[in-house]
Write a protein that holds these residues in place. Sequence first.
Motif, PDB file in Angstrom:
ATOM      1  N   GLU A 182       0.113   4.656   9.156  1.00 21.76           N
ATOM      2  CA  GLU A 182       0.592   3.376   9.669  1.00 21.76           C
ATOM      3  C   GLU A 182      -0.156   2.931  10.920  1.00 21.76           C
ATOM      4  O   GLU A 182      -0.502   1.750  11.068  1.00 21.76           O
ATOM      5  CB  GLU A 182       2.090   3.459   9.949  1.00 21.76           C
ATOM      6  N   CYS A 228      -3.467   1.497   9.915  1.00 20.40           N
ATOM      7  CA  CYS A 228      -3.257   0.192   9.279  1.00 20.40           C
ATOM      8  C   CYS A 228      -3.060  -0.888  10.340  1.00 20.40           C
ATOM      9  O   CYS A 228      -3.684  -1.955  10.279  1.00 20.40           O
ATOM     10  CB  CYS A 228      -2.041   0.239   8.358  1.00 20.40           C
ATOM     11  N   ARG A 270       7.755  -1.371   5.347  1.00 18.47           N
ATOM     12  CA  ARG A 270       6.816  -0.378   4.818  1.00 18.47           C
ATOM     13  C   ARG A 270       5.399  -0.879   5.055  1.00 18.47           C
ATOM     14  O   ARG A 270       5.097  -2.038   4.759  1.00 18.47           O
ATOM     15  CB  ARG A 270       7.065  -0.177   3.327  1.00 18.47           C
ATOM     16  N   ILE A 271       4.560  -0.003   5.593  1.00 19.47           N
ATOM     17  CA  ILE A 271       3.152  -0.330   5.830  1.00 19.47           C
ATOM     18  C   ILE A 271       2.317   0.785   5.233  1.00 19.47           C
ATOM     19  O   ILE A 271       2.459   1.948   5.616  1.00 19.47           O
ATOM     20  CB  ILE A 271       2.850  -0.464   7.338  1.00 19.47           C
ATOM     21  N   THR A 272       1.464   0.431   4.267  1.00 17.57           N
ATOM     22  CA  THR A 272       0.595   1.410   3.638  1.00 17.57           C
ATOM     23  C   THR A 272      -0.814   0.845   3.580  1.00 17.57           C
ATOM     24  O   THR A 272      -1.013  -0.364   3.689  1.00 17.57           O
ATOM     25  CB  THR A 272       1.064   1.744   2.204  1.00 17.57           C
TER      26      THR A 272
END
Length: 166
Positions: free
Chosen positions: A30, A33, A150-152
Amino acid sequence: MADDMTGAESGGASERESGGGAPVPEALDEAECLRLISPGGIGRLAYLGRYGPTILPVNYRLYEGTIVFRTAHDSPTDEDLRTGIADADYKVAFEIDELRPETREAWSVLIQGSVRHVESENERASVRESGVEPWAGGARELYLRIQPTRITGRRIGGKPPAAADR
């Protein structure tokens, strides 16, 4: 077991290259990102609109941990992203990527979360500080914020920057 973002098997002999020499997608944490998307730019907003799946490019900024972008009041985006229920948010996906075909390097970040209209004058004054400017002409005074749940992300090819370069 296949990774849900990359489709690659985890724990193989090489996470960076397949047997044929082609780069294997590398999952990003994360923090990486957020570092990649922090300059802002253009991303794609995806949601289920009144006419079906919708994907639109928008100029964005990462601001106070949220994605901020602008649209016009009463636009299709404005109308599609209103639930009509007080305090109910609309679920969206937002993708940002960078591609370098000449070097076969790329990264992609996917953010999933709730989008909400910025309606209070105090919050509007705050998000104006993000500096997000739409490319499209016309009045685009409605600010929207995506609160990530959610961070992918993934990177293909290339070397991640050294810790000293970050």
